[in-house]
Design a protein around this motif. Structure first.
Motif, mmCIF file in Angstrom:
data_model
loop_
_atom_site.group_PDB
_atom_site.id
_atom_site.type_symbol
_atom_site.label_atom_id
_atom_site.label_comp_id
_atom_site.label_asym_id
_atom_site.label_seq_id
_atom_site.Cartn_x
_atom_site.Cartn_y
_atom_site.Cartn_z
ATOM 1 N N ASP A 686 28.376 -18.116 22.221
ATOM 2 C CA ASP A 686 29.486 -17.911 23.156
ATOM 3 C C ASP A 686 30.088 -16.516 23.002
ATOM 4 O O ASP A 686 30.497 -15.897 23.981
ATOM 5 N N PHE A 807 35.670 -20.332 30.958
ATOM 6 C CA PHE A 807 35.105 -19.669 29.780
ATOM 7 C C PHE A 807 35.911 -18.427 29.384
ATOM 8 O O PHE A 807 36.325 -18.283 28.223
ATOM 9 N N ARG A 810 39.383 -19.107 28.097
ATOM 10 C CA ARG A 810 39.352 -19.612 26.719
ATOM 11 C C ARG A 810 39.203 -18.471 25.724
ATOM 12 O O ARG A 810 39.892 -18.428 24.691
ATOM 13 N N TRP A 811 38.335 -17.506 26.070
ATOM 14 C CA TRP A 811 38.146 -16.380 25.152
ATOM 15 C C TRP A 811 39.344 -15.433 25.139
ATOM 16 O O TRP A 811 39.644 -14.835 24.111
ATOM 17 N N GLU A 855 41.652 -27.100 20.922
ATOM 18 C CA GLU A 855 40.347 -27.327 21.536
ATOM 19 C C GLU A 855 39.504 -26.055 21.522
ATOM 20 O O GLU A 855 38.288 -26.099 21.296
ATOM 21 N N ASP A 856 40.165 -24.896 21.772
ATOM 22 C CA ASP A 856 39.439 -23.619 21.746
ATOM 23 C C ASP A 856 38.834 -23.372 20.363
ATOM 24 O O ASP A 856 37.673 -22.941 20.239
ATOM 25 N N ASP A 859 35.843 -25.508 19.571
ATOM 26 C CA ASP A 859 34.592 -25.035 20.181
ATOM 27 C C ASP A 859 33.880 -24.008 19.309
ATOM 28 O O ASP A 859 32.665 -23.837 19.406
ATOM 29 N N GLY A 861 33.694 -24.188 16.095
ATOM 30 C CA GLY A 861 33.036 -24.924 15.024
ATOM 31 C C GLY A 861 33.097 -24.177 13.705
ATOM 32 O O GLY A 861 34.150 -23.670 13.302
#
Length: 932
Positions: A686, A807, A810-811, A855-856, A859, A861
């Motif tokens: 991403d 997308f 979010r970034w 949540e961001d 993503d 991880g």
């Protein structure tokens, strides 16, 4: 093994950047090698061949004078043009660019006189012209090399030159067509005259500067009042700032609608404007307002007679709407030989036109006792004479804007002499319509400026009393005085000029310049003389649309663009528009782009006296031409442009950051083969996807900015991308992947794929600006079917992955979060809790508004720690009492503490796995080494 020795040993197993691309540009030494490379491959020909058959973009070069070395004005002008041509050719346009030089005119003539030592008045005209030609061609070659040194791409071997015989032939053809249409005439009217250069000047050759002049009130004795009042002791009171024009006085103008009063001061009566009485009282220092004897409308005063101050003649009162109440007495001294408004009054009333001043600015015999005096001396003598005669009521000084010659800065004066003119009225409306409807202006204010100049422009004085130029192709019948300019004579002269150049006019008698057995069309005589004046150089350059755009098979008419400084609204833009509309009925350009003037950091005009000038040749020899090119790109040229050594140093720093970005990327691609190592967009991480999408924005925005000619936006966006998006963010994060991951691993190849696309795209979009550096970078890029030069590339198309609509948002949120965490890390570093960020473990608590970021983060991880540039990162449920809290992102708390485990000597991250599967390394590094 000691710790530092281990780190060094394991460091050899990392994929550190490897490149021969040097950190230091050393541009002054390397750029000439690139110039030679371009010359060897004939880059201009190759680019034009690549885009042959495509849509053309013709930027017509405004010709500089071939009489000096490269200066910063040249630099800005040529680089702007080059950036436009190169950005257009990258987009597929065919952009043949023919550089030009203005090689006639007084600047070159004066330099030839100075350098060769010839006397223009006493030299053989052909020999003198040959000396001027040699001087012009010498500096043409010098300037050509200096312009090439800037990295400008052009057809340098085939420039257009206004002394070229073919061009001179085309120019007299333009003159002939204008004459045929009735736009050219010879007449006597006041023109600006330079006493230093001994020639008439056009409005475009006039500048204004502050000057102190006499301010005097003079009484003219009334001889016939037309019954309005008794003439005993009656005077008309005038005001002037040019006493030297009084010998040319023939009238006093009053405004027909204003009120005039006869006032009494002591035993005299004076006729003055009612609205100026208070200012007159103040100027004369009167203790009280004078008695008003009578009041008249200006119309009633027409044809009052008075004794002119010199010559013993009677003058008359005339009516003129040019009379104002801004200053003076409302009674305007009128000398028809010394001003356009005065001349108009003289024409209307049939007044004698007297202009008692010669070529050198000295009074002639018609000025009586002042004969032989220059104007300044004459002013003093006239003031004394007026005072001695008791008609000088007051003498002071005034500071005002006064016209000076743009070349020598000598004050000019209006002088009535026979001159050749182009009648603007003949095509004014067509020119205004072209401005209104057919031309795009950048910046937009240029439209109003040139519109007003054309709207208000008087007839164009196109004759000059000099030698070095294109002769006015007119003949005179010696028997009947007929002026001969027609299609037959012009066509014959064009053939002669093409074969022999304009020198033939000076080499042959009139009869040998006319067609065989030519007879005067009016009286059939065969006795002729020829005109001795030459054409204004603005007529030379103003004819290039005909002699170059129409005359060169690789060009076309009209041009897509003319680009010059803002002073050319009254110069080249103006003269080109006038001649083109007159001859072709249409403007010679579709767009005008204008740049401002150069000033220093304090906004002061550059001058030798202030010592604030910058020599571009010195900058090139010390720092390189690319620094100058980057400076041009960084400036918003639409206004005045600042430059100084300090500004250029800032530009050098910006250049260094861009160069170092390229160097890091090139080093990181040392083992990357784009033909086999690329990772498909869908398989990118991403973060890599974000970087590619950001790159596409930069490329697209750069294209739009280039097409809008906003080069400073290209510079700012690319510089910001290199320093913020890449160096401070993306490159920082992916260094661990690049250095420590498996050499051929997908995550590492994904990062390299993005870096490859970034380097190639940035190199291409920067090539119009950093001409030399982009060529240097290009040599280090592995490109399938690679052309010889970056200039032969097409505009880049960035292949981007498919992402969701959310997308990028979010970034944006993740980057905002990272910026806040970085603040917490910096405070911890200052407090000695950690050394660098990899020494840290961070615990984030997200409540309130910050809860939306959970949540961001999820993503990301296991990539959260890498994203934050720390060894470990986790999200907690409850903020510690001593946690750092954000004042920007409500609800974000950060605990920074020393990372857990041991430091891996290979990747420098702390990990609890160090020593588990390898005696020294973390599990990741141990696995990589086992695979390698």
């Amino acid at each position: 093994m000691a710790k530092s020795e281990k780190e060094k040993a394991y460091g050899n197993t990392l994929n550190l950047p490897k490149t021969d691309f040097p950190m230091r540009g050393n541009l002054a030494k390397k750029e000439p090698e690139t110039l030679q490379f371009w010359e060897d491959i004939d880059i201009n020909r190759l680019v034009n061949e690549k885009n042959a058959g495509h849509e053309t973009f013709i930027l017509h070069d405004g010709p500089p004078y071939a009489n000096g070395h490269l200066h910063l004005g040249h630099t800005m002008n040529k680089v702007l043009k080059d950036m436009i041509n190169k950005s257009k050719s990258l987009q597929g346009y065919l952009t043949p660019y023919v550089p030009g030089w203005d090689t006639h005119g007084l600047p070159i003539e004066l330099k030839a006189i100075e350098n060769v030592g010839l006397d223009a008045k006493n030299s053989d005209p052909v020999a003198f012209r040959d000396a001027c030609r040699d001087y012009a061609l010498k500096f043409l070659d010098i300037q050509r090399d200096e312009f090439k040194r800037l990295g400008v791409r052009a057809d340098w071997d085939n420039p257009y030159v206004t002394l070229d015989p073919a061009f001179e032939a085309e120019e007299i053809g333009v003159f002939g067509k204008m004459a045929e249409k009735g736009y050219i005439y010879k007449g006597s009217k006041p023109v600006h005259w330079c006493p230093h250069d001994h020639t008439a000047l056009a409005e475009a050759e006039i500048e204004y500067k502050e000057q102190s002049s006499p301010s005097i009130y003079v009484a003219f004795k009334v001889t016939d009042a037309k019954g309005l009042f008794d003439t005993t002791n009656a005077y008309i009171l005038i005001w002037t700032t040019t006493p030297w024009t009084l010998p040319g006085n023939r009238a006093v103008s009053v405004h027909p609608e204003l009120d005039y009063q006869l006032i009494q001061i002591d035993d005299r009566h004076y006729l003055v404007g009612k609205d100026l009485l208070d200012s007159l009282v103040a100027a004369l220092g009167l203790e009280s307002k004078p008695e008003v004897l009578a009041t008249f409308k200006g119309t009633a005063c027409e044809y009052i007679k008075y004794q002119t101050p010199y010559g013993g003649d009677e003058g008359i009162v005339t009516l003129g709407t040019h009379v104002t109440t801004d200053a003076g007495t409302g009674c305007v001294h009128t000398a028809p030989g010394h001003g356009m408004e005065d001349f108009g009054i003289g024409q209307e009333y049939g007044l004698k036109i007297l202009s008692p001043v010669d070529d050198e600015g000295r009074m002639t015999a018609e000025a009586g006792p002042f004969e032989g005096m220059d104007l300044k001396t004459a002013n003093g003598a006239i003031l004394k004479d007026l005072a001695d005669r008791g008609i000088l009521l007051h003498q002071g000084t005034i500071s005002h804007q006064y016209p000076v010659c743009w070349r020598c800065k000598t004050p000019t004066f209006f002088r009535t002499t026979p001159q050749w003119f182009a009648s603007i009225d003949g095509f004014r409306e067509e020119a205004l319509q072209a401005i209104e409807n057919d031309i795009k202006f950048t910046p937009a204010w240029g439209k109003e400026r040139i519109y007003n100049m054309i709207r208000d422009r008087g007839d164009w004085c196109i004759s000059r009393q000099r030698i070095w130029g294109v002769p006015i192709p007119a003949f005179y019948c010696e028997d009947c005085g007929e002026i001969i300019i027609n299609e037959e004579t012009i066509s014959h002269l064009q053939d002669l000029f093409r074969d022999h150049g304009a020198n033939v006019w000076f080499e042959r008698e009139a009869k040998d310049l006319l067609p065989a057995d030519y007879h005067c069309p009016a009286c059939q005589s065969q006795k002729f003389s020829k005109e001795t004046d030459i054409m204004d150089v603005w007529f030379d350059s103003g004819s290039t649309h005909q002699g170059v755009l129409r005359g060169r098979p690789d060009l076309s008419w009209p041009a897509d663009m003319y680009l010059e400084g803002s002073d050319q609204h009254r110069g080249w833009f103006n003269s080109s528009l006038c001649t083109s509309v007159a001859v072709n009925g249409k403007a010679p350009y579709r767009q005008l782009l204008t740049h401002g003037f150069l000033v220093d950091e304090q906004g002061r005009k550059m001058s030798k006296s202030l010592g604030n000038g910058v020599d571009p040749l010195e900058v090139i020899n010390k720092q390189g031409a690319d620094i100058l090119r980057l400076w041009v790109a960084s400036a918003d040229y639409r206004g005045d442009v600042s430059v100084s050594q300090g500004i250029l140093q800032q530009i050098s720093e910006a250049y260094r950051k861009i160069r170092n970005t390229f160097r890091f990327i090139l080093g990181s691609l040392s083992d990357f083969d784009p033909a086999k190592d690329r990772v498909a967009p869908a398989a990118l991480t991403d973060l890599d996807k974000w970087a590619l999408l950001r790159l596409k924005d930069i490329v697209d925005n750069a294209k739009e900015a280039y097409n809008d000619y906003e080069f400073h936006q290209v510079y700012r966006s690319v510089h910001n991308f290199c320093t913020v998006d890449l160096s401070a963010f993306y490159l920082n994060i992916i260094k661990d992947r690049l250095y420590a991951n498996e050499t051929a691993g997908q995550d590492r190849r994904a990062a390299q794929t993005v870096l490859y696309d970034t380097a190639l795209a940035l190199d291409v979009i920067l090539s119009p600006i950093l001409a030399f550096t982009s060529e240097e970078v290009f040599r280090y890029l592995d490109i399938p079917n690679k052309p010889q030069s970056v200039q032969l590339m097409d505009w880049p198309e960035v292949e981007v992955p498919q992402v969701s609509d959310s997308f990028l948002k979010r970034w944006d949120r993740l980057i905002d979060l990272r910026n806040e965490v970085t603040k917490a890390l910096e405070e911890a570093r200052q407090a000695k809790v950690i050394g660098n960020s990899l020494d840290a473990k961070v615990i984030l608590t997200l409540t309130g508004e910050a809860a939306d970021y959970r949540e961001d983060i999820a993503d990301l991880g296991e990539g959260l720690a890498d994203f934050l540039l720390v060894s470990q990162a986790e999200v907690g449920d409850k903020a510690a009492a001593d946690a750092w809290t954000s004042d920007v992102l409500e609800g974000l708390s950060v605990v920074v503490q020393p990372a857990e485990g041991e430091k891996c000597p290979r990747c420098w991250k702390y990990s609890t796995s160090v020593g588990h599967n390898h005696e020294d390394l973390c599990d990741r590094c141990a696995e990589v080494l086992s695979e390698e």
